[in-house]
Design a protein around this motif. Sequence first.
Motif, short mmCIF file in Angstrom:
data_model
loop_
_atom_site.label_atom_id
_atom_site.label_comp_id
_atom_site.label_asym_id
_atom_site.label_seq_id
_atom_site.Cartn_x
_atom_site.Cartn_y
_atom_site.Cartn_z
N UNK A 271 -4.10 65.94 55.44
CA UNK A 271 -4.84 67.18 55.67
C UNK A 271 -4.51 67.86 56.99
N UNK A 272 -3.58 67.30 57.74
CA UNK A 272 -3.17 67.95 58.98
C UNK A 272 -2.33 69.19 58.66
N UNK A 273 -2.41 70.20 59.50
CA UNK A 273 -1.57 71.38 59.26
C UNK A 273 -0.09 71.02 59.38
N UNK A 274 0.74 71.76 58.66
CA UNK A 274 2.18 71.51 58.71
C UNK A 274 2.77 71.84 60.07
N UNK B 235 -1.38 74.15 68.19
CA UNK B 235 -2.36 73.22 68.76
C UNK B 235 -1.76 72.50 69.96
N UNK B 236 -0.55 72.00 69.80
CA UNK B 236 0.09 71.27 70.90
C UNK B 236 0.36 72.20 72.09
N UNK C 179 -0.97 71.55 75.82
CA UNK C 179 -0.06 71.60 76.96
C UNK C 179 -0.52 72.58 78.02
N UNK C 180 -0.95 73.77 77.60
CA UNK C 180 -1.45 74.76 78.56
C UNK C 180 -2.65 74.23 79.33
N UNK C 181 -3.54 73.55 78.62
CA UNK C 181 -4.73 72.98 79.26
C UNK C 181 -4.33 71.93 80.30
N UNK C 182 -3.39 71.06 79.93
CA UNK C 182 -2.97 70.00 80.86
C UNK C 182 -2.31 70.57 82.11
N UNK C 183 -1.49 71.59 81.93
CA UNK C 183 -0.85 72.23 83.09
C UNK C 183 -1.91 72.87 83.99
N UNK C 184 -2.85 73.56 83.38
CA UNK C 184 -3.91 74.21 84.15
C UNK C 184 -4.74 73.20 84.93
N UNK C 185 -5.15 72.12 84.27
CA UNK C 185 -5.96 71.10 84.94
C UNK C 185 -5.18 70.41 86.06
N UNK C 186 -3.91 70.12 85.84
CA UNK C 186 -3.10 69.46 86.86
C UNK C 186 -2.91 70.38 88.06
N UNK C 187 -2.65 71.65 87.82
CA UNK C 187 -2.49 72.62 88.90
C UNK C 187 -3.77 72.71 89.73
N UNK C 188 -4.91 72.75 89.05
CA UNK C 188 -6.19 72.83 89.76
C UNK C 188 -6.43 71.57 90.58
#
Length: 59
Positions: free
Chosen positions: A10-13, A18-19, A23-32
């Motif tokens: 049932x995962x999207x193809x 999503x990834x 990735x954007x979230x992780x970069x933002x959190x690391x930068x902060x």
Amino acid sequence: MQTKLNTLAHLPDNLRPVLSEVGDYLVSETTQRFRDSISPKGENWQSGKVIAKQHISSA
């Protein structure tokens, strides 16, 4: 095992969007964290500028 296979079926193809958001979230959190001088565990650390000044002063 069947439950896990059904979940995968049932995962999207295309997981790229999503990834990309993850990735954007992780970069933002690391930068902060670098700006705030806080480790991923929430511990404070000295900024590189402070360490460099201490090193130069002791030389």
